[in-house]
Design a protein around this motif. Sequence first.
Motif, mmCIF file in Angstrom:
data_model
loop_
_atom_site.group_PDB
_atom_site.id
_atom_site.type_symbol
_atom_site.label_atom_id
_atom_site.label_comp_id
_atom_site.label_asym_id
_atom_site.label_seq_id
_atom_site.Cartn_x
_atom_site.Cartn_y
_atom_site.Cartn_z
ATOM 1 N N LEU A 251 0.816 -1.211 0.000
ATOM 2 C CA LEU A 251 0.000 0.000 0.000
ATOM 3 C C LEU A 251 0.854 1.267 0.000
ATOM 4 O O LEU A 251 0.388 2.345 -0.380
ATOM 5 N N PHE A 252 2.120 1.126 0.434
ATOM 6 C CA PHE A 252 2.971 2.300 0.603
ATOM 7 C C PHE A 252 4.161 2.312 -0.354
ATOM 8 O O PHE A 252 5.046 3.155 -0.224
ATOM 9 N N GLU A 253 4.171 1.403 -1.289
ATOM 10 C CA GLU A 253 5.269 1.343 -2.250
ATOM 11 C C GLU A 253 4.956 2.238 -3.438
ATOM 12 O O GLU A 253 4.757 1.788 -4.571
ATOM 13 N N ASN A 254 4.881 3.549 -3.163
ATOM 14 C CA ASN A 254 4.618 4.540 -4.191
ATOM 15 C C ASN A 254 5.287 5.851 -3.790
ATOM 16 O O ASN A 254 5.907 5.945 -2.724
ATOM 17 N N ASP A 255 5.155 6.860 -4.611
ATOM 18 C CA ASP A 255 5.893 8.105 -4.417
ATOM 19 C C ASP A 255 5.402 8.945 -3.243
ATOM 20 O O ASP A 255 6.033 9.957 -2.902
ATOM 21 N N ASN A 256 4.305 8.563 -2.621
ATOM 22 C CA ASN A 256 3.776 9.339 -1.498
ATOM 23 C C ASN A 256 4.427 8.974 -0.166
ATOM 24 O O ASN A 256 4.205 9.657 0.840
ATOM 25 N N TYR A 257 5.212 7.889 -0.155
ATOM 26 C CA TYR A 257 5.775 7.383 1.098
ATOM 27 C C TYR A 257 7.240 7.000 0.913
ATOM 28 O O TYR A 257 7.711 6.781 -0.212
ATOM 29 N N LYS A 258 7.944 6.885 2.030
ATOM 30 C CA LYS A 258 9.338 6.454 2.022
ATOM 31 C C LYS A 258 9.534 5.349 3.067
ATOM 32 O O LYS A 258 8.849 5.325 4.091
#
Length: 520
Positions: A251-258
């Motif tokens: 769910l967090f493997e995108n440009d909004n998260y690190k």
Amino acid sequence: MKKILALLLALCMVLGLAACGSGSNAPAASGGKKTFVFGDTTFNAENEEPDINPHYAYSGWPCIRYGVGETLMKIADDGSLQPWLAESATNINETSWEIMIKDAVCFSNGKKCDAAAVKACLEHLIEVHERAADNLKIASMEADGQKLTIVTSEPNPILMNYLSEAYGCIIDMEVGIPENGCVVGTGPYVATEVVTDDHVSLVKNTNYWDGEVHIDEITVRTISDGDTLAMALQSGEIDAAYGMAYASYPLFENDNYKFTSIQTSRCFWGMVNLHVENPGYAIMSDPAVRKAIALGINKQGFVDVLLNGYGYTATGAFPDSFAFGQGVNTVSYDPAQAKAVLEQAGWVDTDGDGIREKDGQKLSIRWLTYPSRQELPLLAESAQATLKEIGIEVQINSTKDHNSIRKDPTQWDIWVSANVNAGLGDPANFFDTYCLDASIKNSGGHHSDRLEKLAVQLRGTFDPAARAKIAVEMQQELLDDNSYIFCSFLRMSMIMQKGVTGLEAHTCDFYELTAALDIN
């Protein structure tokens, strides 16, 4: 379906927050101050962390993690010691150490932290903290300005490693231990409120001695449920998360998260209950049963499938990135051999229900673990499935009361835990805590004459290479007996909003909220 529902609920939460017109860092909500909200699965009484008083149980962990307390030395990611509050630490002889405290260090109340303050803190620590007193073996201390001299009752080669443990956070004993648990440390943040199992409120330490602190106010929230933690990060309710369920990582493997990730020595491992008063003693005292359990747990499958690859299989108590984690011999997953071992020992399935028996006793074991480390229930389910294939029934008790239950030998057969086994850069702490006759957490009653002798050698050995060799022998003693079963090591990750900087994972799992933390 579970992920879809989580996403839908998260969307609703995002829309709700948008309608309110404020996020965690909105100026309208914070009065222009820079704020940060951190979601953590582990700050709770279940983990013996009811507050942030480092002189109680394991409450030093939140003290050091949340930037309230600091230790004389700190553990680098390669396991070496680095100066922190101390400028230097010199081993004068086998029992004497000279420690120079940095002249700039002060407590958050502005009081100078000199050798006398450190001495007062350590005196109280060894008076009230049994584990610390046993580890440190301090016989006397003398303070002279910034110089602290410590004399131990016996040679203690890793005194400075032990003083880097979370209980070693230096706090102002003139203030003492307040009823609200908000101790006064030297770190970049000051605790203003501690509510067990719920939250810790922190503010910037305006007297911080070691650089600029960027965040004005921090709230650490205890969020033990993995789905709730994921939804809170998605909605912007929190800015970063520790202990996220692996199933939620995509769910967090995108440009909004690190992500910040690192291999640790946090090991998922089991201790066998060998107490004679244990009702399952007749089973667990059988070497064939213990070996079959070791052969019947699919470590690689657990790491690959249930941890989504965010882990490393274990051969012993320590990762092979350490010299003392290399060269041990252990069994690999082999269900066919496990069945043969049980058959030869007389454990057979006579009634056809899939579970073996011997002398009228079912081969059923009680697996005690806890849910705050979300990997542990997954390991229990994995072991339950693979051990059933070889004819062993596993009854799982995953409960926050595990620490009280494990002290009653009549209530469990295997206690499975998650511990940072080499967090101090040395192997001794694991053995001293869990494996010896005098160990405070040897709940399984394990005893080995050879292990006790090796432990004496380890305590008196200063050379790191020689210490590593002894530690390998000690692990092998545990592995050959199959009284301790080491499954995997954690690749620890924290996930954060893309605007967060200065939040980094470390191998020892101690340092989280530092002065470097910032958010855009």
